[in-house]
Write a protein that holds these residues in place. Structure first.
Motif, PDB file in Angstrom:
ATOM      1  N   TYR A 135      66.197  76.268  91.480  1.00 49.01           N
ATOM      2  CA  TYR A 135      66.055  76.783  90.083  1.00 49.01           C
ATOM      3  C   TYR A 135      66.097  76.717  88.701  1.00 49.01           C
ATOM      4  O   TYR A 135      67.458  75.654  88.689  1.00 49.01           O
ATOM      5  N   LEU A 136      65.345  76.148  87.557  1.00 47.96           N
ATOM      6  CA  LEU A 136      66.080  75.440  86.887  1.00 47.96           C
ATOM      7  C   LEU A 136      66.870  76.477  85.913  1.00 47.96           C
ATOM      8  O   LEU A 136      67.205  77.860  85.584  1.00 47.96           O
ATOM      9  N   GLU A 137      67.939  75.952  85.323  1.00 45.19           N
ATOM     10  CA  GLU A 137      68.911  76.268  84.579  1.00 45.19           C
ATOM     11  C   GLU A 137      68.421  76.960  83.032  1.00 45.19           C
ATOM     12  O   GLU A 137      68.900  77.701  82.545  1.00 45.19           O
ATOM     13  N   ARG A 138      68.112  75.402  82.461  1.00 48.49           N
ATOM     14  CA  ARG A 138      67.955  75.135  81.078  1.00 48.49           C
ATOM     15  C   ARG A 138      67.840  74.111  80.871  1.00 48.49           C
ATOM     16  O   ARG A 138      67.069  72.882  81.850  1.00 48.49           O
ATOM     17  N   ILE A 139      67.409  73.522  79.960  1.00 46.74           N
ATOM     18  CA  ILE A 139      67.126  72.297  79.217  1.00 46.74           C
ATOM     19  C   ILE A 139      67.785  71.480  78.366  1.00 46.74           C
ATOM     20  O   ILE A 139      67.723  72.410  77.121  1.00 46.74           O
ATOM     21  N   TYR A 140      67.738  70.049  78.165  1.00 49.80           N
ATOM     22  CA  TYR A 140      69.027  69.437  76.835  1.00 49.80           C
ATOM     23  C   TYR A 140      67.969  68.743  75.676  1.00 49.80           C
ATOM     24  O   TYR A 140      67.186  68.274  76.386  1.00 49.80           O
ATOM     25  N   SER A 141      68.303  68.881  75.152  1.00 47.11           N
ATOM     26  CA  SER A 141      66.832  67.964  74.090  1.00 47.11           C
ATOM     27  C   SER A 141      68.567  66.988  72.911  1.00 47.11           C
ATOM     28  O   SER A 141      70.101  67.083  73.871  1.00 47.11           O
ATOM     29  N   GLU A 142      67.872  66.418  72.420  1.00 44.06           N
ATOM     30  CA  GLU A 142      68.917  65.671  71.346  1.00 44.06           C
ATOM     31  C   GLU A 142      70.143  65.917  71.065  1.00 44.06           C
ATOM     32  O   GLU A 142      70.002  66.956  70.134  1.00 44.06           O
ATOM     33  N   GLU A 187      78.065  65.658  93.489  1.00 41.00           N
ATOM     34  CA  GLU A 187      78.988  64.364  93.524  1.00 41.00           C
ATOM     35  C   GLU A 187      80.145  64.317  92.281  1.00 41.00           C
ATOM     36  O   GLU A 187      80.043  65.592  91.551  1.00 41.00           O
ATOM     37  N   ASP A 188      80.878  63.942  92.667  1.00 40.58           N
ATOM     38  CA  ASP A 188      82.201  63.750  91.613  1.00 40.58           C
ATOM     39  C   ASP A 188      82.156  63.822  90.301  1.00 40.58           C
ATOM     40  O   ASP A 188      81.000  62.744  89.700  1.00 40.58           O
ATOM     41  N   ALA A 189      82.416  64.112  89.306  1.00 34.87           N
ATOM     42  CA  ALA A 189      82.172  64.315  87.907  1.00 34.87           C
ATOM     43  C   ALA A 189      83.511  63.576  87.854  1.00 34.87           C
ATOM     44  O   ALA A 189      84.728  64.101  86.739  1.00 34.87           O
ATOM     45  N   ASN A 190      82.954  62.293  86.810  1.00 28.34           N
ATOM     46  CA  ASN A 190      83.899  61.810  85.916  1.00 28.34           C
ATOM     47  C   ASN A 190      83.345  61.186  84.645  1.00 28.34           C
ATOM     48  O   ASN A 190      83.777  60.674  84.066  1.00 28.34           O
ATOM     49  N   PHE A 191      82.342  61.541  84.126  1.00 22.89           N
ATOM     50  CA  PHE A 191      81.776  61.481  82.829  1.00 22.89           C
ATOM     51  C   PHE A 191      81.359  62.599  82.263  1.00 22.89           C
ATOM     52  O   PHE A 191      80.750  63.788  83.348  1.00 22.89           O
ATOM     53  N   VAL A 192      81.281  62.492  81.126  1.00 22.82           N
ATOM     54  CA  VAL A 192      80.262  63.565  80.500  1.00 22.82           C
ATOM     55  C   VAL A 192      79.529  63.085  79.373  1.00 22.82           C
ATOM     56  O   VAL A 192      79.071  61.610  79.026  1.00 22.82           O
ATOM     57  N   TYR A 193      78.144  63.869  79.356  1.00 26.30           N
ATOM     58  CA  TYR A 193      76.843  62.642  79.056  1.00 26.30           C
ATOM     59  C   TYR A 193      76.439  63.711  77.465  1.00 26.30           C
ATOM     60  O   TYR A 193      76.449  64.774  76.808  1.00 26.30           O
ATOM     61  N   ILE A 194      75.519  62.923  76.974  1.00 19.27           N
ATOM     62  CA  ILE A 194      75.287  63.026  74.883  1.00 19.27           C
ATOM     63  C   ILE A 194      73.756  63.086  75.554  1.00 19.27           C
ATOM     64  O   ILE A 194      73.666  61.384  75.085  1.00 19.27           O
ATOM     65  N   ILE A 195      73.144  63.782  74.893  1.00 22.39           N
ATOM     66  CA  ILE A 195      71.300  63.144  75.172  1.00 22.39           C
ATOM     67  C   ILE A 195      71.435  62.795  73.114  1.00 22.39           C
ATOM     68  O   ILE A 195      71.383  63.484  72.453  1.00 22.39           O
ATOM     69  N   LYS A 196      71.016  61.387  73.346  1.00 22.97           N
ATOM     70  CA  LYS A 196      70.655  60.776  72.290  1.00 22.97           C
ATOM     71  C   LYS A 196      68.966  61.088  72.211  1.00 22.97           C
ATOM     72  O   LYS A 196      69.140  61.011  70.784  1.00 22.97           O
ATOM     73  N   LYS A 197      68.279  60.509  72.596  1.00 24.09           N
ATOM     74  CA  LYS A 197      67.123  61.174  72.817  1.00 24.09           C
ATOM     75  C   LYS A 197      66.008  61.209  73.597  1.00 24.09           C
ATOM     76  O   LYS A 197      66.812  60.739  75.087  1.00 24.09           O
ATOM     77  N   GLY A 198      65.311  62.255  73.568  1.00 22.89           N
ATOM     78  CA  GLY A 198      64.861  63.025  74.615  1.00 22.89           C
ATOM     79  C   GLY A 198      65.014  64.370  75.881  1.00 22.89           C
ATOM     80  O   GLY A 198      65.791  64.894  74.793  1.00 22.89           O
ATOM     81  N   LYS A 199      64.367  64.203  76.760  1.00 23.49           N
ATOM     82  CA  LYS A 199      65.004  65.803  77.095  1.00 23.49           C
ATOM     83  C   LYS A 199      65.119  65.284  78.579  1.00 23.49           C
ATOM     84  O   LYS A 199      64.242  65.113  79.484  1.00 23.49           O
ATOM     85  N   ALA A 200      66.008  66.435  79.124  1.00 26.87           N
ATOM     86  CA  ALA A 200      66.249  66.350  80.374  1.00 26.87           C
ATOM     87  C   ALA A 200      66.152  67.962  81.176  1.00 26.87           C
ATOM     88  O   ALA A 200      66.930  68.685  80.299  1.00 26.87           O
ATOM     89  N   LYS A 201      66.186  68.184  82.623  1.00 23.91           N
ATOM     90  CA  LYS A 201      66.566  69.090  83.102  1.00 23.91           C
ATOM     91  C   LYS A 201      67.072  69.195  84.030  1.00 23.91           C
ATOM     92  O   LYS A 201      67.829  68.797  84.024  1.00 23.91           O
ATOM     93  N   VAL A 202      67.997  70.916  83.532  1.00 24.66           N
ATOM     94  CA  VAL A 202      69.162  71.390  84.432  1.00 24.66           C
ATOM     95  C   VAL A 202      69.308  71.690  85.462  1.00 24.66           C
ATOM     96  O   VAL A 202      68.266  72.738  85.211  1.00 24.66           O
ATOM     97  N   TYR A 203      69.035  72.312  87.082  1.00 24.71           N
ATOM     98  CA  TYR A 203      68.353  72.488  87.994  1.00 24.71           C
ATOM     99  C   TYR A 203      69.352  72.336  89.551  1.00 24.71           C
ATOM    100  O   TYR A 203      70.260  71.589  89.580  1.00 24.71           O
ATOM    101  N   SER A 204      69.019  73.675  90.015  1.00 23.95           N
ATOM    102  CA  SER A 204      70.224  73.856  91.467  1.00 23.95           C
ATOM    103  C   SER A 204      68.943  73.395  92.311  1.00 23.95           C
ATOM    104  O   SER A 204      67.750  74.373  92.134  1.00 23.95           O
ATOM    105  N   LEU A 205      69.985  73.190  93.107  1.00 28.39           N
ATOM    106  CA  LEU A 205      68.702  72.882  95.280  1.00 28.39           C
ATOM    107  C   LEU A 205      69.705  73.867  95.715  1.00 28.39           C
ATOM    108  O   LEU A 205      71.037  73.407  96.168  1.00 28.39           O
ATOM    109  N   THR A 206      68.766  74.591  96.157  1.00 30.44           N
ATOM    110  CA  THR A 206      69.429  76.048  97.054  1.00 30.44           C
ATOM    111  C   THR A 206      69.727  74.652  98.125  1.00 30.44           C
ATOM    112  O   THR A 206      68.303  74.657  99.000  1.00 30.44           O
TER     113      THR A 206
END
Length: 223
Positions: free
Chosen positions: A60-67, A35-54
């Motif tokens: 394929y899990l790239e990394r996990i972002y935390s607060e 999708e188009d990149a129109n925003f940047v994000y900062i996590i204030k609370k919680g965890k999110a995973k970054v992955y690519s789909l072949t």
């Protein structure tokens, strides 16, 4: 105090007046690949995973972002589509920053600009190290390394098999085979999809028997 937390607090009001505070439930997609990149994000609370789909459907899990970690900046800088999915691992509170506000913040605050450059350099460097490890080391070695690193980094005693499969970018059949071997060797317990290490010292000894160089171990452990 987290550097990004401080930089966010000191961001001028004329820039952050357009920041949005939004919430995501577990499994919600925060970013969607291509999708188009129109925003940047900062996590204030919680965890999110970054992955690519072949194209074959493998995650394929790239990394996990935390607060107080930031993502989406790479695509915004070069005006390219979103490279990976970002999905909430648990309920998340997120600051959504419009592209023009983010770029204005970069120009306005040299400390913020330096912070972003350091974070980008770290991401690119560790991605390169991971790519080399995925080529050089056998699947079992990569699985054990990921298991040790993930549990240690997130202070957990168990991980779900699905996340492990994504973490090494493999197929379920190969992972099941290795899990059976580790259960047979009395290194892990496996119950209802969850993997728990029975003997962490034994696992660590196996990790350090792989002859990773010191730089690789240090960097992968921080990724």
């Amino acid at each position: 105090m987290n550097n990004l937390s401080y930089l966010l607090e000191t961001c001028p009001n004329h820039i952050k007046k357009d920041f949005l505070n939004i919430s995501f439930d577990t499994f919600d997609k925060i970013l969607i690949q291509n999708e188009d990149a129109n925003f940047v994000y900062i996590i204030k609370k919680g965890k999110a995973k970054v992955y690519s789909l072949t194209s074959t459907g493998i995650k394929y899990l790239e990394r996990i972002y935390s607060e107080y970690e930031l993502f989406g900046e790479l695509e915004v800088f070069i005006n390219k589509p979103i490279l990976n999915y970002v999905e909430a691992l648990e309920p998340c509170e997120v600051i959504k920053i419009p592209k023009d506000c983010f770029l204005e913040w970069i120009k306005y605050d040299s400390n913020f600009s330096l912070y972003i450059n350091i974070q980008l350099s770290h991401k690119l460097y560790t991605t390169s190290i991971n790519s080399k490890a995925n080529i050089v080391y056998p699947l079992k070695h990569r699985l054990i390394f990921f298991l040790w690193r993930f549990l240690d980094e997130h202070n957990l005693n168990a991980i779900h098999k699905d996340l492990l499969v994504e973490g090494i970018g493999s197929n379920i059949r190969s992972v099941n085979r290795i899990i059976k071997e580790l259960v047979s060797d009395n290194i892990i317990d496996y119950n209802k999809g969850f993997i728990k290490v029975k003997d962490m010292n034994k696992l660590i000894n196996i990790v350090f028997s792989y002859n990773y160089n010191d730089n690789t171990i240090e960097l992968l452990n921080k990724n």
